[in-house]
Each structure stands twice: as C-alpha cells, then as structure tokens.
Design an enzyme around this catalytic site. Structure first.
Site, PDB file in Angstrom:
ATOM      1  CG  HIS A 124      -0.173  -0.118   2.509  1.00 28.03           C
ATOM      2  ND1 HIS A 124       0.503   0.947   3.102  1.00 28.03           N
ATOM      3  CD2 HIS A 124       0.041  -1.180   3.318  1.00 28.03           C
ATOM      4  CE1 HIS A 124       1.083   0.538   4.206  1.00 28.03           C
ATOM      5  NE2 HIS A 124       0.829  -0.750   4.371  1.00 28.03           N
ATOM      6  N   GLY A 125       0.285   2.369  -0.375  1.00 26.54           N
ATOM      7  CA  GLY A 125       1.009   3.633  -0.363  1.00 26.54           C
ATOM      8  C   GLY A 125       1.189   4.182   1.036  1.00 26.54           C
TER       9      GLY A 125
END
Length: 405
Positions: free
Chosen positions: A5-6
């Site tokens: 994920h970012g």
C-alpha cells in the site's frame, strides 16, 4: 505486480505514543533556552532548532484514521499505474475489460484505497466503481503469515534479549548513537531507545507524507545516526521476513506457485495486480532468493555490512512494487524469458543474465514450490497448519504483467 500500500498514517496506538513528542519538543526548547545545555559541538543550527521549536502535533491525527492511506499514498499508486502504463501500453490498455485485468487486495482501508488509486491511474477518475474485484479476495492467502503460529513465535523472539536486534541495541555502537543524539538535542541524560524511536518514526512519517518538505525532527540525526537506526530495523526484518529464518522462504509457497502458473499460461488475464503489505513483499523476495547477502546480518557485523543489499527501506517502502514480466524473444534459443523488477529496478539474480532469466531456469529454481502442497507445508511442517486450497488465479499477491514483443 505485488504492491505494498502507499503512504499511510500511523496506527491509533502509535498516534497516542507520538503525542509524547510534544513533551520532548518542550524539553528541547528548555535545554536550548533555559537550561543552557546546548552542546558546544554538534548542536542544531538555528534553522533546525526553530523547526523543532515551531513543530506542532496534528490534532486531526486521531484513532478514527488508524493506518489510513494518506493523500500522498493515493498519489503513490495512481502515478505508479500511469508510469507502468506508459512503459507497457500493450499490456496495460487504458480501457478496462474484465478478461484482461485481475485485481485484489487485503481487507483493510489502506490496501483497498491503494487498489482504487492504481485503477484510477490506469483508467481514469473513479474508474474503480466499474472494475470487478477477484471473487476470492481472501486474506488467508494474501497474508499467510497471519495463519502460521511459528511465524508469530519468530516475530516475538526478535524482542527477546538474545535476538540479534536486541544485542545490537545493547552494543556500544547503538548506545553511542543514543548518547550523541541526546546531546545534540541538549539533554544531559540519555534518551531511551523508545523515545529515540518516536523521533525516528515521526521524521520518516512526515517525510513520506509531504515529499517536498523536510520533517523538522529529521534534523536530530546525522547520516551516521541514520545508518545505525536503519541497521536496527534491517535486523528486525531480516529475521522476521528475510533470510534469518528458514521458515520465511516457505511462507510465500502459494504465492510463488501461483506466479509460476500465471507465467506459464498464455491465456487471460494479461495483468494481475494485488495490493498487500511490507511483510508480503519481503517474504516474496526471500522466496525468490533476491537481495541475499553473502554473510548474515548480526549484531557484531554492522560495519562489515555497510554495503548490504538486504535493506528494508529499499525492499519494502510505502508503495513498494514487485513485478514479473514475461517476454517472448523469437531470436533467442530460449524464447521465453522472465524479468523481475523491484520498485522499477531489475532484480539481479546470479543465475540470470543481467536480470533476464530463461524460463527453464526459472522453472528449475522454483520447482520446490510448484511441486509442493502449499496448504500443508507453508508454515514449515507438513500437516502442522493447513489453510484452504486456492484456485489457479486466486493466489497471486503479485501482479504479473505478461509482455510479448
């Protein structure tokens, strides 16, 4: 593509801990202005001191947003998709069709939002509203380590006094770092390792949240201090997810097996993208045999490992992505080639030619996975732990991009 994920916010628990930085900031102000304990050498410059003095805790960071993806995290994945689409337009067309694409993510906000951002980067604003997710969006596959008691035991052991990380934290190297940073901030006593971790964490979080700004707290550290703190973290993940435990290469068994199935097949989908976590990326790299140093990481070889290739900040930062691409090379004796990329850079494996691997070699290297009953052996022992069997295209945490030219 296997994507972490970012950029995200801290957990609710860590947010509460970080509020202690308000008191540390006030003590630093007192050190420099009232106690007159500013060091004669190595002190903060005026700009750096004023940065810490004027720093404020963001009151909007509350437990309600536990581990949520940030705006920067959204852009991390959106622009990653655009970059890959520019590089591989035939593989990643900008018109979505269910037969060409397969997406999945773990069941938390930060990976779901990362998936949506990536899809928006490929197909346009709000495109995720019209994209079909894999019907087998199953955390028992995407996070196999959550279903392995031995993995939990290994993780818990990292905090034991006998662990390499604990021994390093007790070493002169680490203790000298604590002393030097404490003195730099004007303290006459040594800050604890937990307090130092708070300063280190907020430095990294704020830097990740706003790439165009420098966190005021990063001024607490020189490069040599950062080297020590990074090694401490690398020791943790080396034994938790890397080559420090034989179990770690077994955990991604189903992931590797499914990757091999997808690479072997010439049928659709041509792009598969799954969004998960840093542990998944590190474990998968371990299974591939990538970023493996000649010597193990230990408490006593910090200086010898200054050029190590197992670095958690390089392997699994926010938005990390591991991609396998299949090439058809008609002029080569071995037409089918595979190339692995980590964060858009070729993964160098010593049995491949400049990162480009013959398919027959890939098959040979990962035969132990393709012939295994992963549901029985993924946790290290046959019959010790079982998870449900997975379908052919449901088990890949990685997005495999098939590319023919």
């Amino acid at each position: 593509m296997l994507s972490r994920h970012g950029t995200r916010l801290p957990s609710a628990k860590d947010m509460n801990k970080m509020k202690a930085l308000i008191d540390i900031r006030d003590q630093i102000i007192d050190n420099y202005e009232k106690r007159r304990s500013k060091p004669d050498q190595g002190a903060l410059c005026d700009a750096d001191y004023n940065g810490i003095k004027n720093w404020r805790w963001n009151v909007n960071l509350t437990g309600e947003y536990d581990n949520f993806l940030t705006a920067q995290g959204w852009n991390d994945l959106k622009f990653l998709a655009k970059h890959y689409q520019r590089s591989l337009p035939n593989v990643l067309p900008n018109i979505y069709t269910p037969d060409k694409y397969k997406f999945s993510h773990t069941n938390v906000q930060r990976t779901e939002a990362s998936y949506k951002a990536f899809v928006e980067g490929l197909f346009g604003e709000n495109a995720y509203q019209h994209v079909t997710l894999s019907q087998d969006n199953d955390d028992s596959f995407l996070k196999p380590y959550d279903h392995c008691p031995d993995y939990d035991k290994n993780s818990d052991a990292i905090s034991e006094p006998s662990s390499e990380q604990s021994k390093f934290m007790a070493s002169n190297t680490f203790q000298n770092m604590l002393s030097q940073v404490s003195q730099r901030l004007g303290f006459k006593f040594q800050l604890t390792a937990d307090q130092m971790e708070l300063i280190w964490d907020i430095c990294r979080y704020e830097q990740a949240w706003a790439l165009d700004k420098v966190s005021a707290w990063c001024a607490a550290f020189t490069k040599s201090h950062v080297d020590v703190l990074e090694y401490k973290e690398d020791l943790k993940y080396y034994y938790k997810n890397g080559y420090g435990s034989a179990l770690n290469s077994k955990l991604p068994c189903a992931l590797v097996q499914d990757m091999m199935r997808n690479l072997e097949s010439d049928s659709q989908p041509q792009a598969v993208a799954y969004f998960a976590h840093d542990s998944a990326v590190q474990l998968f790299m371990t299974a591939l045999g990538a970023n493996k140093d000649r010597d193990s990481l230990r408490a006593d070889n910090f200086l010898q490992n200054d050029r190590r290739i197992w670095r958690s900040s390089d392997i699994a930062p926010f938005g990390a992505n591991l991609v396998a691409i299949k090439y058809d090379c008609p002029e080569s004796t071995e037409r089918k080639k595979i190339m692995f990329f980590l964060n858009e850079k070729p993964v160098i494996l010593d049995w491949c030619r400049v990162g480009l691997c013959d398919w027959k070699d890939v098959q040979q290297m990962y035969q132990e996975y393709t012939s295994a009953d992963c549901s029985r052996t993924f946790c290290g022992k046959a019959s010790a732990n079982t998870i449900k069997s997975f379908g052919i295209l449901t088990l890949l945490l990685t997005a495999i991009l098939r590319f023919f030219h």
